[in-house]
Design a protein around this motif. Sequence first.
Motif, PDB file in Angstrom:
ATOM      1  N   LEU A  63      44.918  10.918   6.497  1.00 23.20           N
ATOM      2  CA  LEU A  63      44.213  11.887   7.332  1.00 23.20           C
ATOM      3  C   LEU A  63      43.844  11.241   8.659  1.00 23.20           C
ATOM      4  O   LEU A  63      43.431  10.085   8.711  1.00 23.20           O
ATOM      5  N   ASN A  65      41.504  10.967  12.156  1.00 28.34           N
ATOM      6  CA  ASN A  65      40.043  11.044  12.350  1.00 28.34           C
ATOM      7  C   ASN A  65      39.572  12.476  12.574  1.00 28.34           C
ATOM      8  O   ASN A  65      38.532  12.886  12.051  1.00 28.34           O
ATOM      9  N   LYS A  68      39.408  14.260   9.321  1.00 23.11           N
ATOM     10  CA  LYS A  68      38.251  13.845   8.517  1.00 23.11           C
ATOM     11  C   LYS A  68      36.984  14.508   9.036  1.00 23.11           C
ATOM     12  O   LYS A  68      36.140  14.985   8.258  1.00 23.11           O
ATOM     13  N   ILE A  69      36.858  14.528  10.364  1.00 23.07           N
ATOM     14  CA  ILE A  69      35.678  15.179  10.937  1.00 23.07           C
ATOM     15  C   ILE A  69      35.684  16.662  10.585  1.00 23.07           C
ATOM     16  O   ILE A  69      34.642  17.254  10.273  1.00 23.07           O
ATOM     17  N   LEU A  71      36.947  18.057   7.954  1.00 22.19           N
ATOM     18  CA  LEU A  71      36.541  18.208   6.544  1.00 22.19           C
ATOM     19  C   LEU A  71      35.028  18.079   6.410  1.00 22.19           C
ATOM     20  O   LEU A  71      34.386  18.827   5.665  1.00 22.19           O
ATOM     21  N   TYR A  72      34.476  17.116   7.152  1.00 24.99           N
ATOM     22  CA  TYR A  72      33.020  16.940   7.123  1.00 24.99           C
ATOM     23  C   TYR A  72      32.330  18.211   7.582  1.00 24.99           C
ATOM     24  O   TYR A  72      31.364  18.678   6.982  1.00 24.99           O
ATOM     25  N   ARG A  73      32.848  18.788   8.669  1.00 29.74           N
ATOM     26  CA  ARG A  73      32.190  19.969   9.250  1.00 29.74           C
ATOM     27  C   ARG A  73      32.315  21.197   8.358  1.00 29.74           C
ATOM     28  O   ARG A  73      31.511  22.124   8.463  1.00 29.74           O
ATOM     29  N   SER A  79      25.578  16.616  11.280  1.00 26.28           N
ATOM     30  CA  SER A  79      25.605  15.228  10.823  1.00 26.28           C
ATOM     31  C   SER A  79      24.171  14.711  10.796  1.00 26.28           C
ATOM     32  O   SER A  79      23.258  15.352  11.318  1.00 26.28           O
TER      33      SER A  79
ATOM     34  N   LEU B  95      36.101  14.118   0.534  1.00 26.56           N
ATOM     35  CA  LEU B  95      35.902  13.079   1.536  1.00 26.56           C
ATOM     36  C   LEU B  95      34.596  13.281   2.290  1.00 26.56           C
ATOM     37  O   LEU B  95      33.903  12.326   2.648  1.00 26.56           O
ATOM     38  N   ALA B  96      34.249  14.562   2.538  1.00 26.48           N
ATOM     39  CA  ALA B  96      33.043  14.843   3.320  1.00 26.48           C
ATOM     40  C   ALA B  96      31.813  14.239   2.649  1.00 26.48           C
ATOM     41  O   ALA B  96      30.959  13.640   3.309  1.00 26.48           O
ATOM     42  N   SER B  97      31.742  14.384   1.336  1.00 26.51           N
ATOM     43  CA  SER B  97      30.581  13.825   0.628  1.00 26.51           C
ATOM     44  C   SER B  97      30.566  12.310   0.702  1.00 26.51           C
ATOM     45  O   SER B  97      29.502  11.696   0.777  1.00 26.51           O
ATOM     46  N   ILE B  99      31.619  10.443   3.185  1.00 28.18           N
ATOM     47  CA  ILE B  99      31.076  10.066   4.495  1.00 28.18           C
ATOM     48  C   ILE B  99      29.580  10.334   4.520  1.00 28.18           C
ATOM     49  O   ILE B  99      28.790   9.551   5.067  1.00 28.18           O
ATOM     50  N   ARG B 100      29.179  11.454   3.917  1.00 24.00           N
ATOM     51  CA  ARG B 100      27.771  11.831   3.895  1.00 24.00           C
ATOM     52  C   ARG B 100      26.924  10.793   3.172  1.00 24.00           C
ATOM     53  O   ARG B 100      25.799  10.493   3.572  1.00 24.00           O
ATOM     54  N   GLU B 103      26.248   7.984   5.448  1.00 25.37           N
ATOM     55  CA  GLU B 103      25.207   8.344   6.410  1.00 25.37           C
ATOM     56  C   GLU B 103      23.842   8.296   5.768  1.00 25.37           C
ATOM     57  O   GLU B 103      22.855   7.858   6.378  1.00 25.37           O
ATOM     58  N   SER B 133      36.681   6.636   6.053  1.00 25.88           N
ATOM     59  CA  SER B 133      36.204   6.124   7.338  1.00 25.88           C
ATOM     60  C   SER B 133      34.684   6.158   7.344  1.00 25.88           C
ATOM     61  O   SER B 133      34.073   7.066   6.798  1.00 25.88           O
ATOM     62  N   ASP B 137      33.189   4.873  12.547  1.00 24.38           N
ATOM     63  CA  ASP B 137      34.617   4.991  12.899  1.00 24.38           C
ATOM     64  C   ASP B 137      34.921   6.346  13.496  1.00 24.38           C
ATOM     65  O   ASP B 137      35.752   6.475  14.385  1.00 24.38           O
ATOM     66  N   LEU B 138      34.255   7.375  12.961  1.00 22.01           N
ATOM     67  CA  LEU B 138      34.542   8.729  13.393  1.00 22.01           C
ATOM     68  C   LEU B 138      33.678   9.144  14.578  1.00 22.01           C
ATOM     69  O   LEU B 138      33.804  10.262  15.070  1.00 22.01           O
ATOM     70  N   MET B 140      30.552   9.689  14.424  1.00 20.72           N
ATOM     71  CA  MET B 140      29.575  10.691  14.002  1.00 20.72           C
ATOM     72  C   MET B 140      28.151  10.165  14.035  1.00 20.72           C
ATOM     73  O   MET B 140      27.213  10.908  13.835  1.00 20.72           O
TER      74      MET B 140
END
Lengths: 159, 143
Positions: A63, A65, A68-69, A71-73, A79, B95-97, B99-100, B103, B133, B137-138, B140
């Motif tokens: 994936l 960057n 990935k962002i 997916l996070y959103r 954030s 993946l979101a979790s 990264i979360r 954080e 990541s 890296d991102l 965020m």
Amino acid sequence: MLATRAISLVGKRAISTSICVRGGHGVAKVDDYNPLPDVQFVTELSAEQKSLKEKEKGSWATLSNEEKIALYRISFKQSFAEMNEGTKEWKSVIAGMFFFIGMTGLVVLWQRKFVYGPVPPTFESEWKEKEVQRMLDMRINPVEGFSAKWDYENKEWKK
Amino acid sequence: MTHASVFRGSHKCTTMRSNSRPCGQTTPLASRCYSHAKVETDEEFDARWVTYFSKPDIDAWELKKGMNTLIGYDLVPEPKILDSALRACRRLNDLASAIRILEAVKDKSGPHKDIYPYLIQELQPTLIELGISTPEDLGMDKL
């Protein structure tokens, strides 16, 4: 997929927080500090987001960057950095403080002019001179205080 | 399956670790006990949580519940617990979790700025292996 799966699973269990399981946007009430909310932020995924979710099932190293962002959103509205961001409210507070202190100053000035009567005659310089002379004649505090600072020979204040 | 294991941590009277003590410090057996309940050592605590996240068929609810509970404690989790949690995210294709979680532990460290770099250093092999990541890296971590 993950969202509907999560919702169906939440339905089976006792919901320990009071987060409403509907849309999620603005409906949810966060009890405490929960980094992983019950309901993901975006509930209806676009086609692009759905394909991204499929790609998520594979290796994450493939994936980019941006993906990935993205997916996070999908899962989270803000954030941590955005969530913890302070407001600029303090500037309004300081500005308000200065404003009201200024208003008070104006009121005080107006009062001095229009409310208070004249000061007593005892504040005039002529009166004060006579008062000081009288105090020196009486030898007020001659050891360490008032008259002690007056040079009686030379009739001037001691240097 | 029950989720009682997550809720059973009610013996946390005297030995709740605060952020100022280093992780992994053993409570001596001769410590004062304000109750007669068995005192859980740091290792037992860590092992319990590693086991929790290591469940092969863990589901999304359990992951969220576990993480939210863990973050609610007055401590920063050990790298091995986080490793287990990140692998659980991988099994759940989330993946979101992942990264979360990174954080959240950075936020948990509060003013102790040296904890997060240590955690990332310890988790680096896992992060590379799973392709996670970091928020840095991102980009965020910035606004």
